[in-house]
Structure formats: C-alpha cells, structure tokens
Design a protein around this motif. Sequence first.
Motif, PDB file in Angstrom:
ATOM      1  N   ARG A  78      91.942  -8.934  42.282  1.00  0.00           N
ATOM      2  CA  ARG A  78      92.570  -9.589  40.890  1.00  0.00           C
ATOM      3  C   ARG A  78      91.385 -10.199  40.043  1.00  0.00           C
ATOM      4  O   ARG A  78      90.533 -10.803  40.713  1.00  0.00           O
ATOM      5  CB  ARG A  78      93.743 -10.565  41.235  1.00  0.00           C
ATOM      6  CG  ARG A  78      93.085 -11.764  41.865  1.00  0.00           C
ATOM      7  CD  ARG A  78      94.338 -12.591  42.056  1.00  0.00           C
ATOM      8  NE  ARG A  78      93.938 -13.996  42.850  1.00  0.00           N
ATOM      9  CZ  ARG A  78      94.827 -14.719  43.370  1.00  0.00           C
ATOM     10  NH1 ARG A  78      96.116 -14.652  43.369  1.00  0.00           N
ATOM     11  NH2 ARG A  78      94.338 -15.820  44.105  1.00  0.00           N
ATOM     12  N   ALA A  97      92.722 -11.713  37.481  1.00  0.00           N
ATOM     13  CA  ALA A  97      93.292 -13.362  37.075  1.00  0.00           C
ATOM     14  C   ALA A  97      94.801 -12.911  37.877  1.00  0.00           C
ATOM     15  O   ALA A  97      95.059 -12.061  38.377  1.00  0.00           O
ATOM     16  CB  ALA A  97      93.697 -13.028  35.620  1.00  0.00           C
ATOM     17  N   ASP A  98      95.326 -14.270  37.747  1.00  0.00           N
ATOM     18  CA  ASP A  98      96.647 -14.390  38.469  1.00  0.00           C
ATOM     19  C   ASP A  98      97.885 -13.969  37.344  1.00  0.00           C
ATOM     20  O   ASP A  98      98.947 -14.065  37.727  1.00  0.00           O
ATOM     21  CB  ASP A  98      96.991 -15.537  38.900  1.00  0.00           C
ATOM     22  CG  ASP A  98      95.769 -16.133  39.721  1.00  0.00           C
ATOM     23  OD1 ASP A  98      94.727 -15.307  39.756  1.00  0.00           O
ATOM     24  OD2 ASP A  98      95.669 -17.174  40.358  1.00  0.00           O
ATOM     25  N   ASP A 131      89.551 -15.458  42.058  1.00  0.00           N
ATOM     26  CA  ASP A 131      89.449 -14.315  41.151  1.00  0.00           C
ATOM     27  C   ASP A 131      88.289 -13.882  41.364  1.00  0.00           C
ATOM     28  O   ASP A 131      87.192 -14.249  41.765  1.00  0.00           O
ATOM     29  CB  ASP A 131      89.849 -14.654  39.836  1.00  0.00           C
ATOM     30  CG  ASP A 131      91.398 -15.264  39.698  1.00  0.00           C
ATOM     31  OD1 ASP A 131      92.080 -14.828  40.323  1.00  0.00           O
ATOM     32  OD2 ASP A 131      91.532 -15.578  38.689  1.00  0.00           O
TER      33      ASP A 131
END
Length: 448
Positions: free
Chosen positions: A195, A197-198, A219
């Motif tokens: 990822r 970003a979340d 990240d």
Amino acid sequence: MSLPTRFPDRDEVATVRAEAEALEPGQEGEEKRRLAGRVLGRREHGKLAFLDLVDRSGSIQLLCAEERVGAVTVDLGDIVGVVGSPMRTRRGEPSLAVDELALLAKIKRPLPDTFHGLVDTETRYRKRYLDLLVNEEARQDFLLRTRMVSEVRRYLDERGFVEVETPILQPRYGGALAEPFVTHHNELDTDLYLRIADELYLKRLIVGGLEKVYEIGKDFRNEGLSTKHQPEFTMLEWYEAYADYEDTMARVEDLVATVARETIGTTQVTFRDREIDLSPPWRRLRLAEALEGEGVWTCDADELRTRLQGRGVDTTKDASWGQLVDHALTHLLEPTLNEPTFLYDYPVELSPLARRKEGEEGIVERFEYFVGGIELGNAYTELTDPDEQAQRFAEQGGEGDPDYVEALSYGMPPTGGLGLGIDRLAMVLTGRETIRDVILFPLLRERD
C-alpha cells in the motif's frame, strides 16, 4: 563456562539511581537491589573496581570491593547482573555497593570508543545496535519516538476514535499519487501491491458506520531517498464523520501540541537551528496567496514550466499545470514555512479524492501542513459523491478503485480525513534533520 539463562526480579537503573541520590554522601542504604545491564566503563583503585552499568533507563556506578564481591574479571561490553545496596560515595556519586556479580553474556568483539560514542554516520545507520549501545542520545531519541506514538494513540482513543488495521497487500493501490512496490501471490496467480496509503480502506469503514477511525502503520512508495523520504515509512491516518477540513485543522494542531507537551514537556522545539512554537493556533494561508509572489497562480503551464526551469527546478516529470504548481510549492515555498502553517485550498487536479470548494471553480477543500520547512501531512474534506469520484478516477487515466466507488454509492457522511508522517513528527520533536536518525533501520544503498 555455562552462563545463567535468566536474571529475574531486577530493578531499573534509573529507579536505583534515584534512591542513591536521596542518600547523604558516604551513606549506604539498607535495602538490597538487583540490577542488570552492560558494562560501559571500568576504573581501578587498589582493591576497588568501579564499573559503569547501563540499562535502557540510564546508568549508575557500581562499587565492587574485593572483600565483598571477590576479583572482578568482567570486560567492557560484558552484560552482568548484580545485587547490592544503593549508596552515595563521599564525593556524592550515586552508586550501587555490590555484594554479588554474575556474568550474563560475554562480549566477543570490542565496542567502539565509548567515550566519544559512535560518530561515523554510515556505521550508525547500518549497525544501529552499536549506535544504541554507545550513544545515549540515540537511545533517548528512539524512546521519545515510542512515547510519541503512545501519546498519539492515547489522544485519539480518548476522543472516541477506533484503531483499526487495513490491508498492506492490496489488489489495487490508491489514496496517493506515488509509485508502488509490486509483488506476486503464487496461489492466486495475481500481482499485489504494497500500500502507498491506507485511505480507501479506512473510508470504507466510515461508510460502514464506524464514524471515527485511525490507523498507525507502514506505507511503501517505490521512490527516492532523501533527508525526509524513505521507501518504507510510518503514517497516521484518521477519518472523522460529520467533520470537514477546518475541523481537521483544529484537531491536528491540538494533537501535535498535546503530544509535544506529553513527550518533551513543552511545545517549544529547536529544529534546523530555529526555535519553533507548536502551540495553536497555527498560521493559515490559502495556497494561491502563498504563491502569489512567485506569480505561479496566474501562469499557464508553459510559462510556469519556463519560470521553474529558470529557478533550477527539474520539471521533466510534470505533465500538467497542477503538477507544476505542486513542484513550485515543494521547491520555492515549503523551505520557507518554518513556523507551523496550514496551506489550504488546492487545485482539483492535484486532489482526486477531495471535495470541491463551493463557489470556487477548480478548487478543493484540501490542506497540507508544515513545520520547520518540511511537510508533516495532508488532509481534506472527503469527496463522498460516487459519480464524481468515478469521473475523477477516469480523468486520471483509469478506473481507479471500482469497489471503493461502489462503497460510496451506499452513502458516506460528510467526513474529514488526515495523514500525518510519524517519522517527520519524530524529526521535529527530537530536533533531527534527517529521517534516517528517527528510523531504527533505514534503507541504505548497498556498499560497493
């Protein structure tokens, strides 16, 4: 020689040192204490050996009289356990008068110079265990970082946020404009992405009714290395239903000030040779007004590119006016933002997940915030309209994340969301100028 496998019921050095400091010079306490740690100093005076014992909490002098403990055969760097009484020497030095000494681990390689510490930067990063052993400042920096993260959690927990975990391996990556790391799942025969970003998963939870959520996690971005960039880094993201970007500004400035007070005892920090006050309210500047002196906002893409190139800015990867504006911000404006500052109201093409600002064409409710000339994070009022979100994804040249768009179609309340770089906040609070000083094991180039 068989060494002990445990040394239970030990006290912390700092606790015993405090006991010793409360005694009169020449006085010895009656209670026995058990300490364990590494020997980082040794001095001899007749039949008396002085050892400097260090554990995570601090250091204390050990007084090893031959008539009490026998001959002392430990070397610098050995790990020992001792039993003895707190005392202060006649000169007032807090100490432990040792009755029993046990070798717990034997050093096999000589330590770096423990007087000057480990000063070679490359070695400090590659062999962090040695840095922590001999540099007290390094130990304190990383303990401060740990307390900082704990205080961030405490702050959000006390305000009704729920800590969650979202996928690190994702079938689609999103939430930022960045290059991902790609891996492959053999059983499913499909590529997955670490990822960047979340965001998109956390906002699904807002749709699901959790209302206030946050995640502190890793990240990954397959991009460059610098004093403020690592390909693996730690981010805080939170999302709060029924809030907008102005609410989020107020919350983040309060969080940073609160965390500073709880970890370093003040909102006053020294960063990059400047004294900075983190207490609210922070300065607020519209991005267009902040860049007005550079003439950025009134230029078309070609003119702006020419201006930036004239300032020595590489624009070869900037395909649009918005990207050029972002580059101008990074190179011309960001280094000047020393006091805590919110820059707000950004071009829509830079912010595909942010809500449009009512009454202002091409502008979204987004802000970035800066301290000491570096960006700490990014936030906005979230775009909640599924049709507009699908259109924004299409304008970026792809379908984006159809499942996320579908989630929005079930209705997402007005929401404010934020990302905060934990590593960069640690830089500010410790006064360190490179991100490698606040990450225990930073990624480095391979040696030749």
